[in-house]
Design a protein around this motif. Structure first.
Motif, PDB file in Angstrom:
ATOM      1  N   PRO A  21       0.883   3.361   7.325  1.00 22.23           N
ATOM      2  CA  PRO A  21      -0.481   3.066   7.470  1.00 22.23           C
ATOM      3  C   PRO A  21      -1.564   4.438   7.605  1.00 22.23           C
ATOM      4  O   PRO A  21      -1.095   5.215   8.466  1.00 22.23           O
ATOM      5  CB  PRO A  21      -0.720   2.149   8.683  1.00 22.23           C
ATOM      6  N   HIS A  23      -4.479   6.093   9.539  1.00 24.21           N
ATOM      7  CA  HIS A  23      -5.111   5.672  10.747  1.00 24.21           C
ATOM      8  C   HIS A  23      -6.216   6.553  11.069  1.00 24.21           C
ATOM      9  O   HIS A  23      -7.406   6.333  11.551  1.00 24.21           O
ATOM     10  CB  HIS A  23      -4.532   6.123  12.191  1.00 24.21           C
ATOM     11  N   SER A 340       3.494  -1.235   2.674  1.00 23.12           N
ATOM     12  CA  SER A 340       3.053  -2.551   3.737  1.00 23.12           C
ATOM     13  C   SER A 340       3.368  -3.716   2.939  1.00 23.12           C
ATOM     14  O   SER A 340       3.257  -4.649   3.408  1.00 23.12           O
ATOM     15  CB  SER A 340       1.784  -2.320   4.105  1.00 23.12           C
ATOM     16  N   ARG A 354       1.504 -10.024   4.992  1.00 24.55           N
ATOM     17  CA  ARG A 354       1.295  -8.806   4.923  1.00 24.55           C
ATOM     18  C   ARG A 354      -0.391  -8.486   4.755  1.00 24.55           C
ATOM     19  O   ARG A 354      -0.745  -9.214   3.363  1.00 24.55           O
ATOM     20  CB  ARG A 354       1.864  -7.833   3.890  1.00 24.55           C
ATOM     21  N   ASN A 356      -4.042  -6.136   4.330  1.00 20.09           N
ATOM     22  CA  ASN A 356      -4.465  -4.789   4.383  1.00 20.09           C
ATOM     23  C   ASN A 356      -5.701  -4.629   5.120  1.00 20.09           C
ATOM     24  O   ASN A 356      -6.819  -4.701   4.853  1.00 20.09           O
ATOM     25  CB  ASN A 356      -5.078  -4.365   2.726  1.00 20.09           C
ATOM     26  N   SER A 359      -9.016  -0.170   8.539  1.00 18.04           N
ATOM     27  CA  SER A 359      -9.430   0.229  10.156  1.00 18.04           C
ATOM     28  C   SER A 359     -10.141   1.753  10.209  1.00 18.04           C
ATOM     29  O   SER A 359     -10.774   1.749  11.255  1.00 18.04           O
ATOM     30  CB  SER A 359      -8.334   0.392  10.928  1.00 18.04           C
ATOM     31  N   THR A 377      -3.872  -0.125   6.641  1.00 18.55           N
ATOM     32  CA  THR A 377      -2.273  -0.627   6.619  1.00 18.55           C
ATOM     33  C   THR A 377      -1.753  -0.674   5.278  1.00 18.55           C
ATOM     34  O   THR A 377      -0.394  -0.605   5.361  1.00 18.55           O
ATOM     35  CB  THR A 377      -2.030  -1.978   7.176  1.00 18.55           C
TER      36      THR A 377
END
Length: 387
Positions: A21, A23, A340, A354, A356, A359, A377
């Motif tokens: 993922p 961040h 992912s 799963r 997505n 973020s 993700t």
């Protein structure tokens, strides 16, 4: 003409290569030619989002429909320029210096690194001793004259100010008023503004030695200062984004929607489009949003998410002044599948869905450019623009 037409709604490129993922994302300083990404795979990657061979420009611009939204396989892929590796755990935050020669990174290894862009080497490491953070570092920002300071906030509830020019290992200042993890930090001149899981936004005037606190109640997930630093956009875990007046702590406008929920994860929100829009990610926990993504419609006229893509990512945009939702866009998975998307089985023996989760967001040139990018993700970063 609606303001909605000015919002960049077209996915123009994807940035691939991460093994986990994403961040953190950040544009280089003006003119914002490059994009940095921080990943759970402990690496930082520098991209040129412009594909090697740009696609032909469309003969006319129209608002995209569900059938016209590009799939990941159809998107051009940006160019990977450099990979930076020094962190021992996930990279959670990035900040680029105004001279574009340096950037700072922070993450789960309780350390803050200062990097030389050209050599791909770290020049300083802040932390890792008795003077550093004792938990993961959630956020990092530059400050001071010529970006001579690095400011970091972490799980240990402290904000630490580091001198990037000296060789000392101690922070020049530690701000310890927070009662829970510091989740966001921004710097404007001599002021440091922090957001914390304790539901407070704290503003420190370092020059005057003065601190003020605004109580929001719900945990703060992100902060975005307006260019004039008179207002700050605050994301919180009560499914609301607020525009706050920094002079008196008043809430000028609240942004929310029945289909958008943010109650569990740290989802970023930013100002963009020359501060005409508020843009937020999506933690993918709202049943109402899932129904909208499946093609059931909605109460606002916005571009639809493709049918059957309920686990694809989403980003939401509101008009800054009116608070009206002006866009809800689909964020495709990475081309050829993503890490992912592998089959994951939970403890109950059932396969986990799963999603997505989007973020992290960055808007080119501090919100005044013609492009923005999002990550989450899926492990891919999607770039949106007008062409």
């Amino acid at each position: 003409m609606s303001d909605r037409t000015a919002f960049p709604q077209r996915a123009v490129a994807q940035l691939l290569g991460s093994n986990g993922p994403i961040h953190a994302v950040s544009y280089s300083a003006s003119p914002g030619t490059y994009i940095l990404t921080g990943s759970a795979d402990r690496s930082i990657r520098l991209y040129n989002p412009q594909p090697p061979t740009p696609p032909p420009a469309p003969s006319h611009i129209t608002r995209p429909t569900a059938s016209a939204l590009p799939t990941a396989a159809a998107l051009p892929v940006g160019r990977l320029i450099q990979t930076y590796a020094a962190h021992g755990y996930e990279v959670l935050s990035l900040a680029v210096a105004a001279d574009n020669a340096r950037f700072a990174s922070a993450g789960g290894d309780r350390a803050v690194f200062l990097w030389d862009v050209a050599t791909a080497q770290t020049t300083r490491r802040f932390g890792g001793t008795q003077h550093g953070h004792t938990g993961r570092v959630n956020c990092v920002a530059f400050g001071g004259a010529d970006d001579s300071l690095v400011v970091s906030g972490g799980l240990d509830t402290t904000v630490r100010v580091w001198d990037a020019r000296s060789g000392g290992g101690k922070p020049v200042q530690v701000l310890g008023e927070a009662r829970d993890a510091v989740s966001a930090v921004v710097v404007a001149g001599a002021e440091i503004v922090t957001g914390s899981v304790d539901g407070r936004v704290r503003s420190y005037d370092v020059r005057m030695g003065r601190a003020t606190t605004d109580v929001l109640g719900a945990s703060v997930t992100s902060l975005c200062l307006a260019r004039d630093a008179k207002t700050v956009l605050v994301g919180t875990l009560d499914s609301k984004v607020r525009l706050m007046d920094r002079a008196n702590g008043a809430c000028l406008k609240t942004y929310a929607d029945a289909g958008w929920r943010n109650e569990e994860l740290r989802v970023q929100s930013v100002l963009g489009g020359k501060e005409r829009f508020v843009l937020a990610g999506d933690e993918m926990t709202s049943p109402a949003a899932a129904a909208a993504a499946a093609g059931s419609g909605g109460s606002v006229e916005v571009p639809a998410t493709p049918s059957g893509a309920a686990n694809e990512g989403r980003i939401w945009a509101w008009d800054l002044l009116t608070g009206k939702l002006v866009a809800r866009l689909a964020v495709p998975w990475g081309a050829g599948g993503s890490e992912s998307r592998k089959r994951v089985v939970g403890r109950d023996g059932k396969e986990k869905e799963r999603k997505n989760v989007v973020s992290c967001i960055a808007w080119k040139e501090g919100g005044f450019g013609d492009q923005f990018c999002v990550g989450g993700t899926s492990g891919a970063v999607t770039v949106f623009g007008e062409g």
